[in-house]
Design a protein around this motif. Structure first.
Motif, short mmCIF file in Angstrom:
data_model
loop_
_atom_site.label_atom_id
_atom_site.label_comp_id
_atom_site.label_asym_id
_atom_site.label_seq_id
_atom_site.Cartn_x
_atom_site.Cartn_y
_atom_site.Cartn_z
N TYR A 150 0.86 -1.19 0.00
CA TYR A 150 0.00 0.00 0.00
C TYR A 150 0.90 1.23 0.00
O TYR A 150 1.87 1.31 0.76
N GLY A 151 0.56 2.20 -0.88
CA GLY A 151 1.33 3.44 -0.96
C GLY A 151 2.07 3.61 -2.26
O GLY A 151 2.88 4.53 -2.41
N THR A 152 1.80 2.74 -3.24
CA THR A 152 2.54 2.78 -4.49
C THR A 152 2.04 3.85 -5.45
O THR A 152 2.73 4.18 -6.42
N THR A 153 0.85 4.40 -5.22
CA THR A 153 0.30 5.44 -6.09
C THR A 153 0.01 6.69 -5.27
O THR A 153 -0.12 6.64 -4.04
N PHE A 154 -0.13 7.82 -5.95
CA PHE A 154 -0.27 9.10 -5.26
C PHE A 154 -1.55 9.21 -4.43
O PHE A 154 -1.63 10.01 -3.51
N ASP A 155 -2.56 8.41 -4.76
CA ASP A 155 -3.81 8.50 -4.01
C ASP A 155 -3.80 7.63 -2.74
O ASP A 155 -4.72 7.69 -1.94
N GLN A 156 -2.75 6.84 -2.55
CA GLN A 156 -2.65 5.99 -1.36
C GLN A 156 -1.79 6.69 -0.32
O GLN A 156 -0.57 6.51 -0.26
N ARG A 157 -2.44 7.50 0.53
CA ARG A 157 -1.73 8.37 1.45
C ARG A 157 -2.02 8.09 2.92
O ARG A 157 -1.59 8.85 3.79
N ASP A 158 -2.74 7.03 3.23
CA ASP A 158 -3.09 6.71 4.61
C ASP A 158 -1.88 6.05 5.29
O ASP A 158 -1.55 4.90 5.01
N ARG A 159 -1.23 6.78 6.18
CA ARG A 159 0.00 6.27 6.80
C ARG A 159 -0.27 5.06 7.69
O ARG A 159 0.54 4.13 7.74
N ASP A 160 -1.39 5.08 8.41
CA ASP A 160 -1.71 3.94 9.26
C ASP A 160 -1.89 2.68 8.43
O ASP A 160 -1.45 1.59 8.82
N LEU A 161 -2.54 2.82 7.28
CA LEU A 161 -2.77 1.66 6.42
C LEU A 161 -1.45 1.19 5.80
O LEU A 161 -1.22 -0.02 5.66
N ALA A 162 -0.59 2.13 5.42
CA ALA A 162 0.72 1.75 4.87
C ALA A 162 1.51 0.95 5.90
O ALA A 162 2.15 -0.06 5.57
N LEU A 163 1.46 1.38 7.14
CA LEU A 163 2.17 0.67 8.20
C LEU A 163 1.55 -0.70 8.43
O LEU A 163 2.25 -1.71 8.58
N ALA A 164 0.21 -0.76 8.42
CA ALA A 164 -0.49 -2.02 8.68
C ALA A 164 -0.23 -3.04 7.57
O ALA A 164 -0.04 -4.23 7.84
N VAL A 165 -0.24 -2.59 6.31
CA VAL A 165 -0.06 -3.51 5.18
C VAL A 165 1.40 -3.88 4.99
O VAL A 165 1.77 -5.06 4.93
N ASN A 166 2.26 -2.87 4.90
CA ASN A 166 3.64 -3.11 4.49
C ASN A 166 4.51 -3.71 5.59
O ASN A 166 5.38 -4.53 5.32
N VAL A 167 4.26 -3.31 6.83
CA VAL A 167 5.05 -3.83 7.94
C VAL A 167 4.28 -4.91 8.69
O VAL A 167 4.71 -6.06 8.78
#
Length: 324
Positions: free
Chosen positions: A84-101
């Motif tokens: 999560y976070g590979t495109t400019f519209d994916q900006r939710d930091r909590d979700l990036a942390l939850a998915v990627n880590v």
């Protein structure tokens, strides 16, 4: 060049509905693998064929769903391409942390009862502000949240691999592009705009980049899944190994669209972003040495194929990616 033989190997693929995942799934099927693909929703649209794939509804943030997918697929090789976070519209930091880590840790836990190899996906953005063609031993200093979470996942999985002896290998893709890429990315945006007869406003294009065709990236993943590893936790840059300015890249796209299309590109009409990454280029000698990786698609040929796909995508929406 022929792909490695995956005849009869059971493979589990996360991120199967994404750009790289879609191309990898098709090539795995063609190489003879038994492909188990994950998607978050059973109704999620996919460009992949209805036949041949074993679908599992699972989410990296939901450990139990991952556990069920692993038990059902019994994988010998796992390709983790979900992010999560590979495109400019994916900006939710909590979700990036939850998915990627958190998602990487969930996947690891779900695999604990297996001895499969794990091929993980990092990000070229992990390196941050680099100069020249970066090697894998350069200290990572990411400058925004997405690559920071990807770097955390790489460190986490590599460490767990060394601690447990599980085979873990990470690929860091540099500039993958090709058929069915996300329209919000730079190359598809420019291609679609020029094909539609629109003017395109961009920066002066002085940034230095390494862009490589998705077919070459997929081959790197296929190799990483089966070649003997020098060590667990190894990390490899994947790209073309060649440096091109963003301006030259866009000019190549315009020339592939039409002989006069470059006249509709307004270089310098857009300011550079704060924190602009000026150089994002890689040294691929380690991947060549250890994986037998070699980029085969030239920039001109890759751009031509990509423009041709977008020019006819409307007619091919039902089948989409052709595995050029």
């Amino acid at each position: 060049m022929d792909d490695p033989d995956y005849g009869g190997r059971r493979v589990l693929l996360t991120g199967a509905t994404g750009f790289l995942g879609t191309h990898l799934a098709r090539r795995l099927l063609a190489a003879g693998a038994e492909v188990h693909a994950m998607r978050r929703h059973a109704s999620k649209h996919t460009r992949l064929p209805a036949e041949g794939l074993h679908w599992h509804t699972a989410d990296l943030t939901d450990y139990r769903s991952l556990e069920r997918a692993v038990l059902a697929s019994r994988p010998e090789i796992v390709f983790n391409l979900a992010a999560y976070g590979t495109t400019f519209d994916q900006r939710d930091r909590d979700l990036a942390l939850a998915v990627n880590v958190g998602g990487s840790l969930n996947l690891w836990r779900a695999l604990e009862a297996t001895r499969c190899r794990l091929v993980h996906t990092g990000s070229c953005g992990e390196y941050g502000q680099i100069r020249g063609q970066v090697t894998e031993d350069v200290a990572c200093q990411p400058t925004w949240f997405y690559p920071a979470t990807k770097n955390a996942s790489v460190v986490l999985l590599s460490t767990l691999g060394r601690q447990t002896g599980r085979e873990v290998v990470t690929l860091r893709p540099f500039g993958p592009y090709g058929a069915a890429d996300d329209p919000g990315r730079v190359l598809p945006h420019v291609i679609i705009s020029l094909l539609n007869g629109d003017d395109v406003k961009v920066t002066a294009g002085e940034q230095l980049r390494d862009y490589s065709h998705v077919d070459d990236h997929v081959r790197a993943f296929l190799l990483a899944g089966v070649v003997p590893l020098r060590q667990t936790g190894a990390i490899y840059n994947i790209g073309s190994g060649e440096i091109v300015t963003l301006r030259k890249l866009i000019e190549t796209v315009a020339n592939a669209v039409a002989s006069d299309a470059v006249k509709r590109v307004e270089f310098g009409a857009v300011d550079y972003r704060d924190g602009e990454i000026w150089e994002m280029c890689c040294d691929i000698s380690a991947a060549r040495r250890d994986l037998g990786y070699e980029p085969w698609v030239s920039l001109e040929d890759g751009i031509r194929r990509t423009v041709e796909w977008f020019a006819t995508a409307g007619e091919r929406a039902a089948t989409a990616v052709t595995g050029s």
